[in-house]
Design a protein around this motif. Structure first.
Motif, PDB file in Angstrom:
ATOM      1  N   ASN A   1     -28.944  16.661 -25.479  1.00  0.00           N
ATOM      2  CA  ASN A   1     -28.329  15.866 -24.430  1.00  0.00           C
ATOM      3  C   ASN A   1     -26.818  16.086 -24.399  1.00  0.00           C
ATOM      4  OD1 ASN A   1     -28.281  13.916 -22.343  1.00  0.00           O
ATOM      5  ND2 ASN A   1     -27.605  12.387 -23.829  1.00  0.00           N
ATOM      6  N   MET A   2     -26.300  16.330 -23.201  1.00  0.00           N
ATOM      7  CA  MET A   2     -24.859  16.488 -23.026  1.00  0.00           C
ATOM      8  C   MET A   2     -24.288  15.194 -22.468  1.00  0.00           C
ATOM      9  SD  MET A   2     -22.785  19.308 -20.762  1.00  0.00           S
ATOM     10  CE  MET A   2     -23.517  20.721 -21.592  1.00  0.00           C
ATOM     11  N   ALA A   3     -23.413  14.564 -23.234  1.00  0.00           N
ATOM     12  CA  ALA A   3     -22.890  13.262 -22.818  1.00  0.00           C
ATOM     13  C   ALA A   3     -21.737  13.403 -21.841  1.00  0.00           C
ATOM     14  CB  ALA A   3     -22.448  12.459 -24.041  1.00  0.00           C
ATOM     15  N   SER A   4     -20.971  14.472 -21.954  1.00  0.00           N
ATOM     16  CA  SER A   4     -19.865  14.667 -21.024  1.00  0.00           C
ATOM     17  C   SER A   4     -19.471  16.124 -20.989  1.00  0.00           C
ATOM     18  CB  SER A   4     -18.650  13.822 -21.442  1.00  0.00           C
ATOM     19  OG  SER A   4     -18.076  14.345 -22.614  1.00  0.00           O
ATOM     20  N   ILE A   5     -18.830  16.501 -19.904  1.00  0.00           N
ATOM     21  CA  ILE A   5     -18.315  17.867 -19.784  1.00  0.00           C
ATOM     22  C   ILE A   5     -17.039  17.813 -18.956  1.00  0.00           C
ATOM     23  CG2 ILE A   5     -19.782  18.367 -17.771  1.00  0.00           C
ATOM     24  CD1 ILE A   5     -19.952  21.304 -18.949  1.00  0.00           C
ATOM     25  N   ARG A   6     -16.039  18.543 -19.411  1.00  0.00           N
ATOM     26  CA  ARG A   6     -14.737  18.528 -18.743  1.00  0.00           C
ATOM     27  C   ARG A   6     -14.161  19.930 -18.839  1.00  0.00           C
ATOM     28  NH1 ARG A   6      -9.481  17.206 -20.676  1.00  0.00           N
ATOM     29  NH2 ARG A   6     -10.368  16.929 -22.742  1.00  0.00           N
ATOM     30  N   THR A   7     -13.608  20.401 -17.746  1.00  0.00           N
ATOM     31  CA  THR A   7     -13.068  21.756 -17.729  1.00  0.00           C
ATOM     32  C   THR A   7     -11.567  21.733 -17.501  1.00  0.00           C
ATOM     33  OG1 THR A   7     -15.146  22.519 -16.766  1.00  0.00           O
ATOM     34  CG2 THR A   7     -13.290  24.034 -16.662  1.00  0.00           C
ATOM     35  N   VAL A   8     -10.839  22.509 -18.271  1.00  0.00           N
ATOM     36  CA  VAL A   8      -9.396  22.648 -18.092  1.00  0.00           C
ATOM     37  C   VAL A   8      -9.105  24.109 -17.772  1.00  0.00           C
ATOM     38  CG1 VAL A   8      -7.134  22.461 -19.191  1.00  0.00           C
ATOM     39  CG2 VAL A   8      -8.912  20.758 -19.676  1.00  0.00           C
ATOM     40  N   GLU A   9      -8.531  24.343 -16.576  1.00  0.00           N
ATOM     41  CA  GLU A   9      -8.165  25.703 -16.209  1.00  0.00           C
ATOM     42  C   GLU A   9      -6.755  25.988 -16.686  1.00  0.00           C
ATOM     43  OE1 GLU A   9      -8.769  26.293 -12.051  1.00  0.00           O
ATOM     44  OE2 GLU A   9     -10.829  25.547 -12.116  1.00  0.00           O
ATOM     45  N   HIS A  10      -6.559  27.179 -17.247  1.00  0.00           N
ATOM     46  CA  HIS A  10      -5.253  27.505 -17.798  1.00  0.00           C
ATOM     47  C   HIS A  10      -4.415  28.343 -16.841  1.00  0.00           C
ATOM     48  CE1 HIS A  10      -6.445  25.710 -21.534  1.00  0.00           C
ATOM     49  NE2 HIS A  10      -7.482  26.505 -21.642  1.00  0.00           N
ATOM     50  N   GLY A  11      -4.987  28.726 -15.705  1.00  0.00           N
ATOM     51  CA  GLY A  11      -4.226  29.479 -14.719  1.00  0.00           C
ATOM     52  C   GLY A  11      -4.026  30.938 -15.065  1.00  0.00           C
ATOM     53  N   ASP A  12      -4.699  31.407 -16.098  1.00  0.00           N
ATOM     54  CA  ASP A  12      -4.578  32.818 -16.467  1.00  0.00           C
ATOM     55  C   ASP A  12      -5.963  33.440 -16.611  1.00  0.00           C
ATOM     56  OD1 ASP A  12      -5.485  31.548 -18.686  1.00  0.00           O
ATOM     57  OD2 ASP A  12      -4.011  32.365 -20.077  1.00  0.00           O
ATOM     58  N   SER A  13      -6.876  32.954 -15.784  1.00  0.00           N
ATOM     59  CA  SER A  13      -8.263  33.435 -15.802  1.00  0.00           C
ATOM     60  C   SER A  13      -9.044  32.974 -17.018  1.00  0.00           C
ATOM     61  CB  SER A  13      -8.347  34.967 -15.732  1.00  0.00           C
ATOM     62  OG  SER A  13      -7.689  35.414 -14.573  1.00  0.00           O
ATOM     63  N   THR A  14      -8.485  32.054 -17.777  1.00  0.00           N
ATOM     64  CA  THR A  14      -9.258  31.483 -18.871  1.00  0.00           C
ATOM     65  C   THR A  14      -9.414  29.974 -18.657  1.00  0.00           C
ATOM     66  OG1 THR A  14      -7.359  30.990 -20.299  1.00  0.00           O
ATOM     67  CG2 THR A  14      -8.338  33.192 -20.498  1.00  0.00           C
ATOM     68  N   VAL A  15     -10.450  29.437 -19.216  1.00  0.00           N
ATOM     69  CA  VAL A  15     -10.701  27.995 -19.132  1.00  0.00           C
ATOM     70  C   VAL A  15     -11.110  27.476 -20.509  1.00  0.00           C
ATOM     71  CG1 VAL A  15     -11.425  27.920 -16.709  1.00  0.00           C
ATOM     72  CG2 VAL A  15     -13.121  28.395 -18.474  1.00  0.00           C
ATOM     73  N   SER A  16     -10.898  26.195 -20.702  1.00  0.00           N
ATOM     74  CA  SER A  16     -11.457  25.521 -21.857  1.00  0.00           C
ATOM     75  C   SER A  16     -12.427  24.479 -21.335  1.00  0.00           C
ATOM     76  CB  SER A  16     -10.364  24.836 -22.688  1.00  0.00           C
ATOM     77  OG  SER A  16      -9.510  25.810 -23.254  1.00  0.00           O
ATOM     78  N   VAL A  17     -13.628  24.498 -21.860  1.00  0.00           N
ATOM     79  CA  VAL A  17     -14.645  23.534 -21.465  1.00  0.00           C
ATOM     80  C   VAL A  17     -14.876  22.606 -22.650  1.00  0.00           C
ATOM     81  CG1 VAL A  17     -16.982  23.218 -20.587  1.00  0.00           C
ATOM     82  CG2 VAL A  17     -15.711  25.303 -20.020  1.00  0.00           C
ATOM     83  N   PHE A  18     -14.686  21.324 -22.406  1.00  0.00           N
ATOM     84  CA  PHE A  18     -14.886  20.330 -23.464  1.00  0.00           C
ATOM     85  C   PHE A  18     -16.208  19.616 -23.191  1.00  0.00           C
ATOM     86  CE2 PHE A  18     -10.402  21.107 -23.128  1.00  0.00           C
ATOM     87  CZ  PHE A  18      -9.970  21.142 -24.443  1.00  0.00           C
ATOM     88  N   VAL A  19     -17.132  19.714 -24.116  1.00  0.00           N
ATOM     89  CA  VAL A  19     -18.416  19.043 -23.942  1.00  0.00           C
ATOM     90  C   VAL A  19     -18.652  18.106 -25.127  1.00  0.00           C
ATOM     91  CG1 VAL A  19     -19.464  20.923 -22.617  1.00  0.00           C
ATOM     92  CG2 VAL A  19     -19.722  20.890 -25.092  1.00  0.00           C
ATOM     93  N   THR A  20     -19.380  17.060 -24.859  1.00  0.00           N
ATOM     94  CA  THR A  20     -19.821  16.172 -25.924  1.00  0.00           C
ATOM     95  C   THR A  20     -21.337  16.264 -25.990  1.00  0.00           C
ATOM     96  OG1 THR A  20     -17.981  14.681 -25.494  1.00  0.00           O
ATOM     97  CG2 THR A  20     -19.794  13.811 -26.817  1.00  0.00           C
ATOM     98  N   LEU A  21     -21.834  16.672 -27.154  1.00  0.00           N
ATOM     99  CA  LEU A  21     -23.268  16.877 -27.330  1.00  0.00           C
ATOM    100  C   LEU A  21     -23.813  15.888 -28.345  1.00  0.00           C
ATOM    101  CD1 LEU A  21     -23.303  20.790 -27.520  1.00  0.00           C
ATOM    102  CD2 LEU A  21     -23.682  19.340 -25.511  1.00  0.00           C
ATOM    103  N   GLN A  22     -25.024  15.436 -28.107  1.00  0.00           N
ATOM    104  CA  GLN A  22     -25.680  14.526 -29.043  1.00  0.00           C
ATOM    105  C   GLN A  22     -26.438  15.381 -30.060  1.00  0.00           C
ATOM    106  OE1 GLN A  22     -25.145  11.368 -28.912  1.00  0.00           O
ATOM    107  NE2 GLN A  22     -24.493  10.950 -26.824  1.00  0.00           N
ATOM    108  N   THR A  23     -25.973  15.350 -31.304  1.00  0.00           N
ATOM    109  CA  THR A  23     -26.589  16.223 -32.300  1.00  0.00           C
ATOM    110  C   THR A  23     -27.237  15.409 -33.419  1.00  0.00           C
ATOM    111  OG1 THR A  23     -24.696  16.389 -33.785  1.00  0.00           O
ATOM    112  CG2 THR A  23     -24.724  17.855 -31.894  1.00  0.00           C
ATOM    113  N   ALA A  24     -28.206  16.037 -34.064  1.00  0.00           N
ATOM    114  CA  ALA A  24     -28.926  15.372 -35.156  1.00  0.00           C
ATOM    115  C   ALA A  24     -28.242  15.614 -36.495  1.00  0.00           C
ATOM    116  CB  ALA A  24     -30.362  15.877 -35.205  1.00  0.00           C
ATOM    117  N   GLY A  25     -27.315  16.564 -36.548  1.00  0.00           N
ATOM    118  CA  GLY A  25     -26.653  16.859 -37.813  1.00  0.00           C
ATOM    119  C   GLY A  25     -26.047  18.248 -37.785  1.00  0.00           C
TER     120      GLY A  25
END
Ligand SMILES: [Zn+2]
Length: 162
Positions: A92-116
């Motif tokens: 399950n993915m609780a959230s996802i957020r994308t940050v564009e850096h303006g140089d053809s790269t991005v950072s994607v921040f996700v929150t995942l529900q993990t068992a360990g």
């Protein structure tokens, strides 16, 4: 959940420990225990070592949210591919957020529900396999690592180890 007897325990938001991580307990003023990863700066630099207590994972069956940062070349379908991969892992993915850096790269921040840690490690390696992805790191709010100077080179980091 945790082996701390009668004390109330809660997981620290700063470092989001998951079962399998080395952990340390910090006794709060309200007589509860906040559980940090053993290498968490907030726990290590407390200056009040007498308030640190040993804790260990007990039997768990619940899920723990973990923040993950995915650095990638920006491309059409990236978010879809990440979402599909996570869904196919039945995670399950609780959230996802994308940050564009303006140089053809991005950072994607996700929150995942993990068992360990094992589950998390599997997810990290799958995410590293998504096309265009250059680095995948476990992150915590406020402790996101600065960008690597060597862009485009995958940075591997063993998860949960000091
Ligand atoms: Zn912490």
């Amino acid at each position: 959940m945790l082996g701390t007897g009668d004390l109330l325990t809660q997981l620290a938001r700063c470092c989001n420990p998951v079962p399998g991580d080395a952990i340390v307990g910090y006794v709060t003023r309200s007589r509860g225990v906040t559980v940090h990863r053993a290498d968490c700066q907030n726990a290590v630099q407390t200056g009040e070592r007498e308030r640190l207590v040993d804790v260990e994972w007990g039997r768990t069956g619940q899920l723990y949210p973990v923040s993950i940062r995915i650095d990638s070349w920006d491309r059409v379908g990236l978010i879809r591919d990440i979402s599909t991969m996570v869904a196919e892992d039945r995670t399950n993915m609780a959230s996802i957020r994308t940050v564009e850096h303006g140089d053809s790269t991005v950072s994607v921040f996700v929150t995942l529900q993990t068992a360990g840690v094992e589950h998390l490690t599997r997810l990290l390696s799958k995410l590293e396999g998504v096309k265009g992805v250059t680095a995948v790191t476990r992150s915590a709010e406020g402790s996101v690592k600065p960008k690597s100077a060597a862009q485009g080179t995958p940075r591997r980091r063993s998860v949960g180890e000091p």
